[in-house]
Enzyme design. Structure first.
Site, PDB file in Angstrom:
ATOM      1  N   GLY A  53      -0.385  15.705 -88.468  1.00  0.00           N
ATOM      2  CA  GLY A  53      -1.614  15.203 -89.060  1.00  0.00           C
ATOM      3  C   GLY A  53      -1.319  14.104 -90.067  1.00  0.00           C
ATOM      4  N   SER A  54      -2.272  13.190 -90.265  1.00  0.00           N
ATOM      5  CA  SER A  54      -2.125  12.191 -91.313  1.00  0.00           C
ATOM      6  C   SER A  54      -2.439  12.846 -92.663  1.00  0.00           C
ATOM      7  CB  SER A  54      -3.059  11.016 -91.063  1.00  0.00           C
ATOM      8  OG  SER A  54      -2.654  10.330 -89.906  1.00  0.00           O
ATOM      9  N   GLY A  55      -2.142  12.108 -93.738  1.00  0.00           N
ATOM     10  CA  GLY A  55      -2.395  12.646 -95.072  1.00  0.00           C
ATOM     11  C   GLY A  55      -1.139  13.133 -95.769  1.00  0.00           C
ATOM     12  N   HIS A  56       0.023  13.050 -95.051  1.00  0.00           N
ATOM     13  CA  HIS A  56       1.293  13.501 -95.627  1.00  0.00           C
ATOM     14  C   HIS A  56       2.236  12.335 -95.878  1.00  0.00           C
ATOM     15  CE1 HIS A  56      -0.152  17.406 -94.525  1.00  0.00           C
ATOM     16  NE2 HIS A  56      -0.069  17.165 -93.242  1.00  0.00           N
ATOM     17  N   LYS A 104       6.659  20.549 -86.706  1.00  0.00           N
ATOM     18  CA  LYS A 104       6.462  21.480 -87.817  1.00  0.00           C
ATOM     19  C   LYS A 104       5.706  22.708 -87.303  1.00  0.00           C
ATOM     20  CE  LYS A 104       4.257  18.548 -90.511  1.00  0.00           C
ATOM     21  NZ  LYS A 104       4.077  17.549 -89.421  1.00  0.00           N
ATOM     22  N   ASP A 109       0.120  21.908 -83.910  1.00  0.00           N
ATOM     23  CA  ASP A 109       1.262  21.039 -83.604  1.00  0.00           C
ATOM     24  C   ASP A 109       2.099  21.627 -82.472  1.00  0.00           C
ATOM     25  OD1 ASP A 109       0.380  20.549 -86.404  1.00  0.00           O
ATOM     26  OD2 ASP A 109       1.907  18.984 -86.317  1.00  0.00           O
ATOM     27  N   HIS A 218      -1.572  21.497 -96.358  1.00  0.00           N
ATOM     28  CA  HIS A 218      -2.955  21.201 -95.985  1.00  0.00           C
ATOM     29  C   HIS A 218      -3.903  21.975 -96.881  1.00  0.00           C
ATOM     30  CE1 HIS A 218      -0.335  21.131 -92.434  1.00  0.00           C
ATOM     31  NE2 HIS A 218      -0.920  19.983 -92.196  1.00  0.00           N
TER      32      HIS A 218
END
Lengths: 332, 210
Positions: A53-56, A104, A109, A218
Site C-alpha cells: 500500500g502507499s502511505g509508507h 510483507k 498483500d 496502518h
C-alpha cells in the site's frame, strides 16, 4: 483534513508523476503504477521486486535502484497493490534468472502476490517469495493473521538487493531473505493517528494524553493504550519486547534502526536513538550499524518504531555494499 | 422452472454496485473500527469498474461475463477483498460455463463454486469473523431451499436472510483472519465489514435475479 493534495483519489498517481520528475534515473509506468529502475532488466541478475500500500514512503518506491529493488508496485493508500501490477513488474525485470517477491505479511498483500506468482509461473517465469513478519507486538500468531511485516522489510530489501547485485541465485536470495527475517524483530508506537486521504478522517482516535504501544503501520491497534510517557520510558517499553523475543544475548551485535512514522521530527528520533543505544549498552548488546530516520512510515502519524537485526559478517558486508536509490544512497 | 438469463446476472452485478455505493461510507466506517478503513472505498472503486465493463462490452456467455468481472475486481480493488471477490466471480463463471442462462439448481452450484474459491484463497474457518460467515450460510440456505422444492425467488430471499443473519452473527465473534485479528478481544462487538458487503451481494441477488 489539511493535506498537500489536489484530490483524494489522485494522490498516488500524482505522487508518481513527482517521483518520475525528481528521479529521471527511474522509469514509471503510470497506467499500471509501477516504478522501475531505468536499466531493468539487469543482465545476469535475479530480479527483486516488492510492493504494498502507499502511505509508507519512502518504502517501496524509494528503494528502487542499484543495490535494492528492480521494481516496486504501489497500491492505493494502505491497500495492497493488485496481481496485474506484480505480474507486469515480474515479467519486465526477469533477466532469465527468476524473480524474488518481497512481501510483507498482511492478508491482502499475501493473496495478491500469491495470485501474481501463480500467473507468472504459468508464463514460465521462476518466482520465489520471501515474507517479512517481524512485528513482535502481535503476540498470539496462532489466532491471528500472524506477525506483521514492518521495519525488517527495509533492511531485507537492502541486504537481499546487495546480494542480487553480486549475482547470487534465486534460491540463495530466498534463503538469505529468510535469514534476514528470522534475525530481525520490531515494535512500534504512536502518539497520534493518521488520515487516509480517501477516508478524510483519522483512522483511529487517540487522546492528547494517550499513546498506543505496539501500533501497526496502518494504524492497527497495538498491545496497550496508555498515558503518554517520556522518551526514556517509551524506549524501554518498545525495546524490551524486541530484545526478549529473540532473545538477544550479551555480546550479540545488531543493526539498530530507529524509524519515524512520518510525523515525528528527526530531532526526536535521534533523541530516541540515544535512549535505545543506552538500553542496548546496559544489556551488553553491541551496535554494529545504525539507521535513523523516516524509512517505513504511516502517513503523518507521529511516533516511532525500533527494529533490531542481529548481524554477522555476511549481513554487515551486504549492508555496507553500495546502494543508489532515492531513499538510501551510499558508496556510489 | 424459471431460468436466470445473462441480463438478469448483469442486473445483479449492477444492483450490487448500487448497494456498495450507497453503503460505501458505512462499510468504511465498520472497517475503521476493526481494520484499515478502506473496505467501502475499495469495493466501490471495483464495482464502478465492473459497471463500466457492463456498459461497454457485450457478453453472450455466463463464463465470459464472470471471468471479466473477476479479473476487473482483482485488478481494481486491492487489499484482501480484491482477490477474494475476484476469485469468487472467477470460480462462479468457470462453474457456470459456456452457457447463456442458468436454471435455479445450476445457479446454486455456481454460488457454491464461488464459495469454494473464497475458501481456497483466504482459508477461512467458520467463526473467524470474515465474509465466509455470511457467504457460507447464504449458499447453504439457497441450495437447501431449491432442494426442498422452493422457487428461485423464494430461495434467493432465504439466501439473503441467511447472509444477513450471518453478518449479524459476526458481531460477537473474535476475529482470527485479516487485520481485525490483530485486535484480539477488542474485535468482539464489531460487525465484520466483509460479511456486510457479502450480505449486500445476496441482497442484490434477491432483488435482481428472479
Amino acid at each position: 483534513m489539511k493535506k498537500l493534495i489536489n484530490a483524494p483519489d489522485a494522490v498516488v498517481g500524482e505522487a508518481l508523476l513527482g517521483m518520475e520528475a525528481a528521479h529521471p534515473e527511474l522509469v514509471v509506468d503510470h497506467e499500471l503504477q509501477i516504478i522501475y529502475r531505468g536499466d531493468a532488466p539487469v543482465a545476469g541478475k535475479v530480479g527483486v521486486i516488492s510492493g504494498g500500500g502507499s502511505g509508507h514512503e519512502p518504502m517501496h518506491g524509494g528503494y528502487v535502484g542499484m543495490g535494492m529493488l528492480d521494481a516496486a508496485c504501489p497500491g492505493a493508500v494502505f491497500t495492497s497493490p493488485t496481481p496485474d501490477q506484480m505480474l507486469a513488474a515480474t515479467k519486465k525485470v526477469d533477466a532469465g534468472r527468476g524473480v524474488l517477491h518481497v512481501v510483507k505479511n498482511y492478508t491482502g498483500d499475501i493473496m495478491n502476490f500469491e495470485m501474481a506468482a501463480e500467473l507468472a509461473v504459468a508464463e514460465g517465469i521462476e518466482v520465489k517469495s520471501v515474507i517479512t513478519n517481524d512485528d513482535v507486538a502481535v503476540e498470539d500468531s496462532l489466532y491471528t493473521a500472524g506477525r506483521r511485516g514492518v521495519g525488517v522489510t527495509v533492511l531485507l530489501e537492502k541486504t537481499v538487493g546487495a546480494a542480487a547485485e553480486q549475482g547470487r541465485s534465486l534460491d540463495e536470495l530466498a534463503a538469505l531473505g529468510e535469514k534476514v527475517n528470522s534475525n530481525g524483530r520490531s515494535m512500534g508506537m504512536a502518539l497520534t493517528s493518521c488520515i487516509v486521504p480517501a477516508a478524510g478522517s483519522p483512522t483511529f482516535d487517540l487522546g492528547d494524553d494517550e499513546m498506543e504501544i505496539g501500533i501497526g503501520i496502518h494504524g492497527e491497534p497495538g498491545r496497550y493504550r496508555e498515558p503518554r510517557g517520556t522518551a526514556a520510558e517509551i524506549a524501554e517499553r518498545i525495546l524490551a519486547p524486541v530484545v526478549g523475543d529473540f532473545p538477544l544475548q550479551r555480546g550479540d551485535t545488531v543493526l539498530a534502526f530507529v524509524n519515524g512514522m512520518g510525523g515525528t521530527p528527526l530531532l526526536e528520533l535521534y533523541l530516541m536513538y540515544g535512549e535505545i543505544a543506552k538500553l542496548l549498552d546496559a544489556r551488553g548488546i553491541q551496535i554494529g550499524r545504525s539507521l535513523v530516520g523516516n524509512y517505513i512510515t504511516s502517513l503523518e502519524m507521529a511516533g516511532c518504531s525500533v527494529t533490531l537485526l542481529r548481524l554477522d559478517d555476511e549481513l554487515t558486508e551486504l549492508w555496507d555494499a553500495p546502494v543508489n536509490t532515492p531513499g538510501l544512497r551510499w558508496g556510489v | 422452472m424459471a431460468a436466470v438469463r445473462l441480463h438478469s446476472l448483469q442486473a445483479w452485478l449492477r444492483e450490487f454496485a448500487k448497494l456498495i455505493a450507497e453503503n460505501k461510507d458505512y462499510l468504511t466506517q465498520l472497517d475503521s473500527a476493526i481494520g484499515d478503513a478502506d473496505h467501502g472505498i475499495n469495493m466501490d472503486r471495483g464495482m464502478r469498474a465492473v459497471v463500466t465493463v457492463l456498459d461497454n462490452e457485450e457478453f453472450t456467455r455466463v463464463a465470459d461475463l464472470f471471468n471479466k468481472v473477476g479479473m476487473t475486481l482483482v485488478s481494481s480493488v486491492g487489499g484482501a477483498a480484491g482477490p477474494l471477490y475476484g476469485t469468487y466471480f472467477l470460480r462462479f463463471g468457470i462453474n457456470a460455463g459456456d452457457v447463456a442462462e442458468l436454471n435455479a439448481a445450476r445457479l446454486g452450484e455456481a454460488f457454491l463454486a464461488g464459495l469454494e474459491g473464497v475458501v481456497a484463497r483466504g482459508k477461512p474457518e467458520p467463526g473467524d469473523k470474515t465474509m465466509f460467515d455470511a457467504m457460507a450460510p447464504a449458499t447453504s440456505a439457497y441450495n437447501a431451499a431449491i432442494d426442498s422444492g422452493h422457487e428461485l425467488a423464494g430461495a434467493l430471499q432465504q439466501a439473503r436472510a441467511a447472509a444477513e443473519q450471518g453478518r449479524d452473527d459476526t458481531i460477537p465473534m473474535l476475529a482470527k483472519k485479516g487485520r481485525a485479528s490483530y485486535l484480539g478481544e477488542r474485535s468482539i462487538g464489531h460487525q465484520d465489514p466483509g460479511a456486510t458487503s457479502t450480505a449486500l451481494l445476496f441482497a442484490a441477488a434477491a432483488a435482481a435475479l428472479p
